[in-house]
Design a protein around this motif. Structure first.
Motif, mmCIF file in Angstrom:
data_model
loop_
_atom_site.group_PDB
_atom_site.id
_atom_site.type_symbol
_atom_site.label_atom_id
_atom_site.label_comp_id
_atom_site.label_asym_id
_atom_site.label_seq_id
_atom_site.Cartn_x
_atom_site.Cartn_y
_atom_site.Cartn_z
ATOM 1 N N ARG A 233 40.227 -23.437 22.987
ATOM 2 C CA ARG A 233 40.734 -24.363 23.979
ATOM 3 C C ARG A 233 42.099 -24.882 23.576
ATOM 4 N N GLY A 234 42.788 -25.451 24.546
ATOM 5 C CA GLY A 234 44.064 -26.094 24.299
ATOM 6 C C GLY A 234 44.054 -27.483 24.914
ATOM 7 N N GLU A 235 44.906 -28.347 24.413
ATOM 8 C CA GLU A 235 44.955 -29.721 24.908
ATOM 9 C C GLU A 235 46.398 -30.174 25.035
ATOM 10 N N LEU A 236 46.762 -30.629 26.219
ATOM 11 C CA LEU A 236 48.071 -31.215 26.441
ATOM 12 C C LEU A 236 48.008 -32.683 26.048
ATOM 13 N N VAL A 237 48.852 -33.091 25.114
ATOM 14 C CA VAL A 237 48.836 -34.461 24.592
ATOM 15 C C VAL A 237 50.084 -35.180 25.094
ATOM 16 N N GLU A 238 49.887 -36.221 25.895
ATOM 17 C CA GLU A 238 51.026 -36.951 26.458
ATOM 18 C C GLU A 238 51.043 -38.415 26.041
ATOM 19 N N GLU A 239 49.921 -38.926 25.548
ATOM 20 C CA GLU A 239 49.844 -40.322 25.150
ATOM 21 C C GLU A 239 50.719 -40.546 23.919
ATOM 22 N N ASN A 240 51.598 -41.560 23.978
ATOM 23 C CA ASN A 240 52.646 -41.748 22.968
ATOM 24 C C ASN A 240 52.114 -41.858 21.552
ATOM 25 N N THR A 241 51.041 -42.621 21.354
ATOM 26 C CA THR A 241 50.514 -42.827 20.004
ATOM 27 C C THR A 241 50.027 -41.517 19.396
ATOM 28 N N SER A 242 49.338 -40.709 20.194
ATOM 29 C CA SER A 242 48.815 -39.434 19.700
ATOM 30 C C SER A 242 49.945 -38.460 19.397
ATOM 31 N N VAL A 243 50.961 -38.423 20.271
ATOM 32 C CA VAL A 243 52.103 -37.534 20.048
ATOM 33 C C VAL A 243 52.834 -37.940 18.782
ATOM 34 N N GLU A 244 53.006 -39.240 18.587
ATOM 35 C CA GLU A 244 53.709 -39.727 17.400
ATOM 36 C C GLU A 244 52.961 -39.365 16.125
ATOM 37 N N LEU A 245 51.633 -39.443 16.163
ATOM 38 C CA LEU A 245 50.833 -39.077 14.986
ATOM 39 C C LEU A 245 51.026 -37.607 14.650
ATOM 40 N N LEU A 246 50.991 -36.761 15.659
ATOM 41 C CA LEU A 246 51.210 -35.327 15.431
ATOM 42 C C LEU A 246 52.617 -35.069 14.897
ATOM 43 N N GLN A 247 53.588 -35.799 15.413
ATOM 44 C CA GLN A 247 54.967 -35.621 14.956
ATOM 45 C C GLN A 247 55.124 -36.010 13.486
ATOM 46 N N ARG A 248 54.474 -37.093 13.077
ATOM 47 C CA ARG A 248 54.570 -37.511 11.668
ATOM 48 C C ARG A 248 53.981 -36.443 10.761
ATOM 49 N N ARG A 249 52.873 -35.848 11.203
ATOM 50 C CA ARG A 249 52.262 -34.777 10.411
ATOM 51 C C ARG A 249 53.187 -33.561 10.354
ATOM 52 N N TYR A 250 53.824 -33.274 11.480
ATOM 53 C CA TYR A 250 54.743 -32.131 11.530
ATOM 54 C C TYR A 250 55.937 -32.368 10.604
ATOM 55 N N ASP A 251 56.492 -33.560 10.661
ATOM 56 C CA ASP A 251 57.665 -33.875 9.835
ATOM 57 C C ASP A 251 57.323 -33.780 8.347
ATOM 58 N N ALA A 252 56.131 -34.266 7.976
ATOM 59 C CA ALA A 252 55.719 -34.194 6.571
ATOM 60 C C ALA A 252 55.551 -32.739 6.137
ATOM 61 N N MET A 253 55.028 -31.922 7.018
ATOM 62 C CA MET A 253 54.837 -30.506 6.710
ATOM 63 C C MET A 253 56.184 -29.778 6.627
ATOM 64 N N ARG A 254 57.115 -30.159 7.507
ATOM 65 C CA ARG A 254 58.440 -29.523 7.501
ATOM 66 C C ARG A 254 59.144 -29.753 6.161
ATOM 67 N N ASP A 255 58.914 -30.911 5.558
ATOM 68 C CA ASP A 255 59.520 -31.201 4.257
ATOM 69 C C ASP A 255 58.973 -30.291 3.155
ATOM 70 N N LEU A 256 57.779 -29.711 3.387
ATOM 71 C CA LEU A 256 57.171 -28.816 2.401
ATOM 72 C C LEU A 256 57.583 -27.357 2.609
ATOM 73 N N ALA A 257 58.154 -27.051 3.777
ATOM 74 C CA ALA A 257 58.490 -25.672 4.111
ATOM 75 C C ALA A 257 59.766 -25.215 3.409
ATOM 76 N N LEU A 258 59.926 -23.905 3.291
ATOM 77 C CA LEU A 258 61.143 -23.336 2.713
ATOM 78 C C LEU A 258 62.326 -23.576 3.643
ATOM 79 N N PRO A 259 63.524 -23.739 3.103
ATOM 80 C CA PRO A 259 64.716 -23.859 3.959
ATOM 81 C C PRO A 259 64.883 -22.591 4.797
ATOM 82 N N PRO A 260 65.616 -22.678 5.907
ATOM 83 C CA PRO A 260 65.774 -21.507 6.790
ATOM 84 C C PRO A 260 66.261 -20.244 6.087
#
Length: 280
Positions: A233-260
């Protein structure tokens, strides 16, 4: 005289209408899937997949069912509508597709497969086929997936950032040549000015999106929405608090990734491990 069927909103969902009609006809005859297989001459597993919506099958099996039930051309008509139905995706996914087309920037995390926007035809075909999609429906789904890529190839494409889990690059296709083409495509995409591609190595360890593929869309009105999905299944997330939580997780993960630059080198090293030679 059989009772007349009531016209409902189901007519706007051809795929669902097709599967419902298959189940209704078999139920009225009092047949099991195995009984139907004996009568029509096709494997019972094929009818199970048809009735559950896992596949639409081909015209031959649908025509055989039409003849057996004496419903010509009802089932074939419903099948044709389902095959070409542009609304066969869930409502949330249809809404996501509309938003994707309007986005001014996108950023994605891929857990186990390249994002659809960066898949080659060979990858898309094999990936869709393992989900029991076959025949004309497979061709249609591959074409639809590749058609989305025009978004990144327009005169004014949106910015696209993608982080690939190392698992994406370690899970190869059965067709080695198709796998080489996919890796080459990713390496080429990493050099496009509107695409930023990073690899998240296994050595990065645990993180907040380990089991979640997610796409973020930045819209013209300044809003950001997210679409998360798994195999079911897939879920469209539009509620601001939920989107912000996902973004924080993404940003933390991006800091662990290799540079381009290092990420592209990583992909090129993976290419060296592919046994078949490049196409000439």
């Amino acid at each position: 005289m059989p009772q007349r069927l009531v016209i409902t909103g189901r007519s706007q969902e051809p795929r669902r209408r097709f599967t419902e009609e298959l189940r209704r006809l078999r139920s009225e005859r009092g047949l099991s899937l195995r009984d139907l297989a004996k009568e029509v001459g096709w494997d019972s597993s094929q009818f199970s997949k048809l009735e559950s919506g896992r596949t639409l099958g081909g015209p031959e099996v649908v025509e055989a069912l039409d003849q057996y039930y004496g419903t010509q051309p009802l089932l074939m008509t419903l099948w044709e509508l389902a095959v070409v139905d542009p609304t066969q995706f869930m409502e949330q996914y249809r809404r996501y597709m509309a938003l994707e087309a309007e986005a001014i920037s996108l950023w994605h995390y891929a857990v186990s497969a390249p994002p659809g926007l960066l898949q080659t035809a060979g990858y898309a075909r094999e990936a869709l086929a393992v989900g029991w999609i076959k025949g004309p429906e497979l061709d249609q789904q591959v074409e639809a997936r590749l058609g989305r890529q025009q978004l990144l190839e327009s005169d004014d494409p949106p910015l696209f950032r993608v982080i690939l889990s190392e698992a994406v690059l370690r899970t190869s296709l059965r067709d080695e040549r198709a796998w080489r083409e996919q890796l080459e495509h990713l390496a080429e995409a990493a050099e496009r000015p509107n695409i930023t591609l990073q690899v998240l190595p296994f050595s990065a360890g645990l993180h907040g999106l380990m089991n979640t593929a997610v796409m973020f869309l930045r819209l013209l009105d300044g809003r950001t929405v997210a679409y998360s999905e798994n195999d079911l299944r897939g879920e469209l997330v539009e509620e601001n608090t939920s989107v912000e939580l996902l973004q924080r997780r993404y940003d933390a993960m991006r800091d662990l990734a290799l540079p381009p630059a290092e990420s592209r080198k990583f992909i090129l090293r993976m290419l060296e491990e592919v046994r078949c030679e490049p196409s000439t």
